[in-house]
Design a protein around this motif. Sequence first.
Motif, short mmCIF file in Angstrom:
data_model
loop_
_atom_site.label_atom_id
_atom_site.label_comp_id
_atom_site.label_asym_id
_atom_site.label_seq_id
_atom_site.Cartn_x
_atom_site.Cartn_y
_atom_site.Cartn_z
N ILE A 190 18.89 -42.84 -49.12
CA ILE A 190 17.75 -43.45 -49.79
C ILE A 190 16.88 -42.37 -50.41
N ASP A 191 16.25 -42.71 -51.52
CA ASP A 191 15.29 -41.81 -52.15
C ASP A 191 14.02 -42.61 -52.43
N ILE A 192 12.94 -42.23 -51.76
CA ILE A 192 11.64 -42.89 -51.93
C ILE A 192 10.72 -41.92 -52.66
N GLN A 193 10.11 -42.38 -53.72
CA GLN A 193 9.15 -41.57 -54.46
C GLN A 193 7.84 -42.34 -54.54
N VAL A 194 6.76 -41.70 -54.11
CA VAL A 194 5.43 -42.32 -54.14
C VAL A 194 4.54 -41.49 -55.04
N GLY A 195 3.99 -42.12 -56.06
CA GLY A 195 3.14 -41.41 -57.01
C GLY A 195 1.74 -41.18 -56.49
N GLN A 196 0.93 -40.58 -57.34
CA GLN A 196 -0.45 -40.27 -56.97
C GLN A 196 -1.28 -41.55 -56.92
N GLY A 197 -2.16 -41.65 -55.95
CA GLY A 197 -2.99 -42.84 -55.84
C GLY A 197 -4.27 -42.56 -55.09
N ASP A 198 -5.20 -43.50 -55.16
CA ASP A 198 -6.48 -43.37 -54.48
C ASP A 198 -6.37 -43.90 -53.06
N VAL A 199 -6.99 -43.18 -52.14
CA VAL A 199 -7.00 -43.58 -50.73
C VAL A 199 -8.29 -44.31 -50.42
N VAL A 200 -8.19 -45.44 -49.75
CA VAL A 200 -9.34 -46.21 -49.29
C VAL A 200 -9.34 -46.20 -47.76
N VAL A 201 -10.45 -45.83 -47.17
CA VAL A 201 -10.59 -45.89 -45.72
C VAL A 201 -11.02 -47.30 -45.36
N ASP A 202 -10.16 -48.03 -44.67
CA ASP A 202 -10.38 -49.45 -44.44
C ASP A 202 -11.01 -49.77 -43.09
N GLY A 203 -10.89 -48.87 -42.12
CA GLY A 203 -11.44 -49.23 -40.82
C GLY A 203 -11.23 -48.17 -39.76
N PHE A 204 -11.80 -48.46 -38.60
CA PHE A 204 -11.80 -47.56 -37.46
C PHE A 204 -11.77 -48.44 -36.22
N ALA A 205 -10.96 -48.09 -35.24
CA ALA A 205 -10.87 -48.89 -34.02
C ALA A 205 -10.79 -47.98 -32.81
N VAL A 206 -11.18 -48.55 -31.67
CA VAL A 206 -11.11 -47.85 -30.39
C VAL A 206 -10.21 -48.65 -29.46
N LYS A 207 -9.32 -47.97 -28.76
CA LYS A 207 -8.51 -48.58 -27.71
C LYS A 207 -8.95 -47.96 -26.39
N MET A 208 -9.34 -48.80 -25.44
CA MET A 208 -9.84 -48.31 -24.16
C MET A 208 -8.97 -48.83 -23.04
N GLY A 209 -8.49 -47.93 -22.19
CA GLY A 209 -7.62 -48.29 -21.10
C GLY A 209 -6.53 -47.25 -20.94
N SER A 210 -5.72 -47.40 -19.92
CA SER A 210 -4.65 -46.46 -19.63
C SER A 210 -3.74 -46.27 -20.83
N PRO A 211 -3.28 -45.04 -21.11
CA PRO A 211 -2.33 -44.84 -22.21
C PRO A 211 -1.10 -45.71 -22.10
N GLU A 212 -0.67 -46.00 -20.85
CA GLU A 212 0.51 -46.85 -20.66
C GLU A 212 0.27 -48.26 -21.19
N ALA A 213 -0.98 -48.71 -21.21
CA ALA A 213 -1.29 -50.06 -21.69
C ALA A 213 -1.05 -50.20 -23.18
N PHE A 214 -1.05 -49.07 -23.89
CA PHE A 214 -0.90 -49.10 -25.34
C PHE A 214 0.34 -48.37 -25.83
N ASP A 215 1.29 -48.14 -24.93
CA ASP A 215 2.52 -47.44 -25.28
C ASP A 215 3.48 -48.41 -25.94
N ARG A 216 3.62 -48.31 -27.25
CA ARG A 216 4.46 -49.27 -27.98
C ARG A 216 5.95 -49.04 -27.77
N GLN A 217 6.32 -47.99 -27.07
CA GLN A 217 7.73 -47.84 -26.69
C GLN A 217 8.09 -48.83 -25.60
N VAL A 218 7.10 -49.36 -24.92
CA VAL A 218 7.30 -50.37 -23.88
C VAL A 218 7.01 -51.73 -24.50
#
Length: 337
Positions: A168-196
């Motif tokens: 595969i060959d993916i090419q992404v051109g120049q573009g403007d970045v928009v900062v859309d949000g910020f979030a906090v996750k609180m709790g054990s790292p294991e609670a948010f481990d998406r490998q599980v």
Amino acid sequence: MSIYVRIHTIGGQFALGLRALGRLAPAARAHRGYASKSQSNSHSNSPSNSQRGRDGITLPWVWPSDITSRNTERFRWNSIPGNTLLGRLGRKLAKYQIGIIGDRFFKTSDHSQYAAAIMPRMVPLVLSKVVDAVNAGDGAALDQIMTPALATAYKRGMQGMAADGYSIDIQVGQGDVVVDGFAVKMGSPEAFDRQVPVEQRLKNYYYNGVDYHIFGSEIQSLADMSLVEKMGFMGGWVQVEFWCSITADTKVVLTHKGKVVDQDQKTQPISVSLASPAYKIDPRSLPPYLELDGSVVYTQNNVTPFEWRVSDLFLQLSNPEIIKLANACNGKETVTI
């Protein structure tokens, strides 16, 4: 390079240890069928449905003509009802504490100032590295850029392509970045481990959502915890995540045994999420401070080195996870976008 960007450093201290971002959106009802495969949109440079070579691979990258709102609009979840006095007080307390904990990462600014200074330069740079690694089939490079769960998904797709004779060959051109949000996750790292899988994590953790923030509490200790402790505020772990989007002309060409079998080109939005490591929060321990020049100030010894890693692309991990957590912990769907 497959993505073309202009990058300006501040004070010459922009560190490559900083890594990528994702997306917020207006309110609309989410559906239980979210995880089903997205429908493609017609496009002059795309093959007909009977000729789509992309359907023969499992690489998670979303092709330009296949983008839908589920790849651009981030789900949010409110498990604390807002229509009662107790609910309103609970949500205010949660948001107040989120602000305090989240901003402990920022010494001389707040998270919005940091995002405005750093993320527009970081996102194109990190996305460039992701695209180059995918095009080269370099799984080791993805391990250095992405969180483990996202890297595993991409490496699995890359390995399948290589075994079947695809490139595969993916090419992404120049573009403007928009900062859309910020979030906090609180709790054990294991609670948010998406490998599980979420279903496995739900056996050990109970989750609450406040807009785009998530709290994970150990089930076995819930009975002995106060409300504040249940929300993960005291002596817990914290991880922060920034979400951005970049809209750019993107071209994808798929080759099978030397023959082009699919191609697509279109201006598309790309949602990118960047996550920090998880840090223990208590009166004796603070996470590193993030400075506006991109540098990191460590507040103690033997702390996990700070770096941003790409935690999601196109919201393919985030949104299905939120739907499952909300349905399991509320008994009904309360997720909106």
